[in-house]
Design an enzyme around this catalytic site. Structure first.
Site, PDB file in Angstrom:
ATOM      1  N   SER A 142      -6.134 -31.958  -3.751  1.00 47.81           N
ATOM      2  CA  SER A 142      -6.722 -32.369  -5.027  1.00 47.81           C
ATOM      3  C   SER A 142      -5.632 -32.468  -6.074  1.00 47.81           C
ATOM      4  CB  SER A 142      -7.774 -31.353  -5.480  1.00 47.81           C
ATOM      5  OG  SER A 142      -8.215 -31.620  -6.795  1.00 47.81           O
ATOM      6  N   TYR A 155     -10.088 -22.389  -6.821  1.00 44.24           N
ATOM      7  CA  TYR A 155     -10.005 -23.733  -6.242  1.00 44.24           C
ATOM      8  C   TYR A 155      -8.612 -24.302  -6.432  1.00 44.24           C
ATOM      9  CZ  TYR A 155     -10.907 -28.685  -5.440  1.00 44.24           C
ATOM     10  OH  TYR A 155     -10.853 -29.977  -4.976  1.00 44.24           O
TER      11      TYR A 155
END
Length: 264
Positions: A142, A155
């Site tokens: 990401s 995350y």
């Protein structure tokens, strides 16, 4: 058909990016195993892929459980007659605020986002090496791995670990005939990333205004990169991380007024 004859396993492929990747792989000629922790009867979009592509199969597997990675890889290998491409896509970002984090939250996020990728990759490499084969290992990371976002402590840290894993395994696995690569999307329109943006036009516009091309990506726009990276056209690339983010990573400040003095 850039993946004709390839055999692939895509984890976390019952929805979102993983589902789009699996469908794109099947459309590009690959035999594909889709998988998630959900039973097939709860995955109507997966059933649609299986109906459209007879060479695609589904295997339910909870990759947070010990031994699940090995069982999944053995099933996929035996069903397809080998594996050429592994797409480590399974992951999540749900977590509380930083001061409310516990070891339990950490263990869950890192087990699913990082350890599952390690365990499945180990199982693929062991099986392939025993058969005298190499392959391609792909990761879903990401933009959050390199650019932080509020309320995403675990995350973001886990995706930073996936970036490091992509680079490290390029070195570790090269002698065994494997290459690695990762795709690092920005904001993508998936069930996991719907923060109410579909029902709140003003909030959605505020988000889109942060993106240079002024829109959120579709999973299909991301999936094409996985097709390329899984194909022989990308066989010399390894250890690379490709941002696909609408220009977010190129931008220092998203929305800032430009003064008259700056214009002249």
């Amino acid at each position: 058909m850039p993946l004709r004859g390839k055999k692939a396993l895509v984890t976390g492929s019952s929805q979102g990016i993983g589902l789009a990747v699996a469908r794109a792989y099947a459309a590009a000629g690959a035999d594909v195993v889709l998988t998630s922790e959900r039973p097939l009867e709860d995955c109507p979009e997966v059933r649609a892929v299986l109906a459209d592509y007879p060479a695609a199969v589904y295997a339910q597997a909870d990759l947070t459980q010990d031994g699940a990675a090995e069982e999944l890889v053995n099933l996929a290998w035996d069903t397809l007659g080998g594996l050429d491409v592994l797409v480590n896509n399974v992951g999540t970002f749900r977590e509380p605020a930083f001061l409310d984090l516990t070891r339990r939250h950490f263990d869950f996020i890192f087990q699913l986002n990082v350890w599952a990728a390690i365990a499945v990759t180990q199982a693929v490499v062991r099986r392939a090496s025993a058969a005298g084969r190499g392959g391609r290992i792909l990761f879903s990371t990401s933009l959050n791995a390199t650019r932080s976002e509020p309320a995403h402590t675990l995350y973001d840290a886990s995706k930073g670990a996936v970036n490091a894993l992509t680079r490290q395994l390029a070195i570790e696995l090269a002698p065994l005939g494997f290459t690695t690569a990762a795709v690092a999307p920005g904001l993508v329109e998936t069930p996991l990333t719907d923060f109410g943006l579909k029902s709140d036009p003003l909030a959605r516009k505020a988000v889109e205004d942060q993106i240079p091309i002024r829109r959120i990506a579709t999973p299909e726009e991301i999936a094409g990169w996985y097709v390329f990276l899984g194909s022989d056209a990308a066989r010399y690339a390894t250890g690379i991380i490709i941002p696909v983010d609408g220009g977010l990573d190129a931008q220092q400040m998203a929305v800032r007024p430009i003064t008259a003095r700056e214009r002249h």
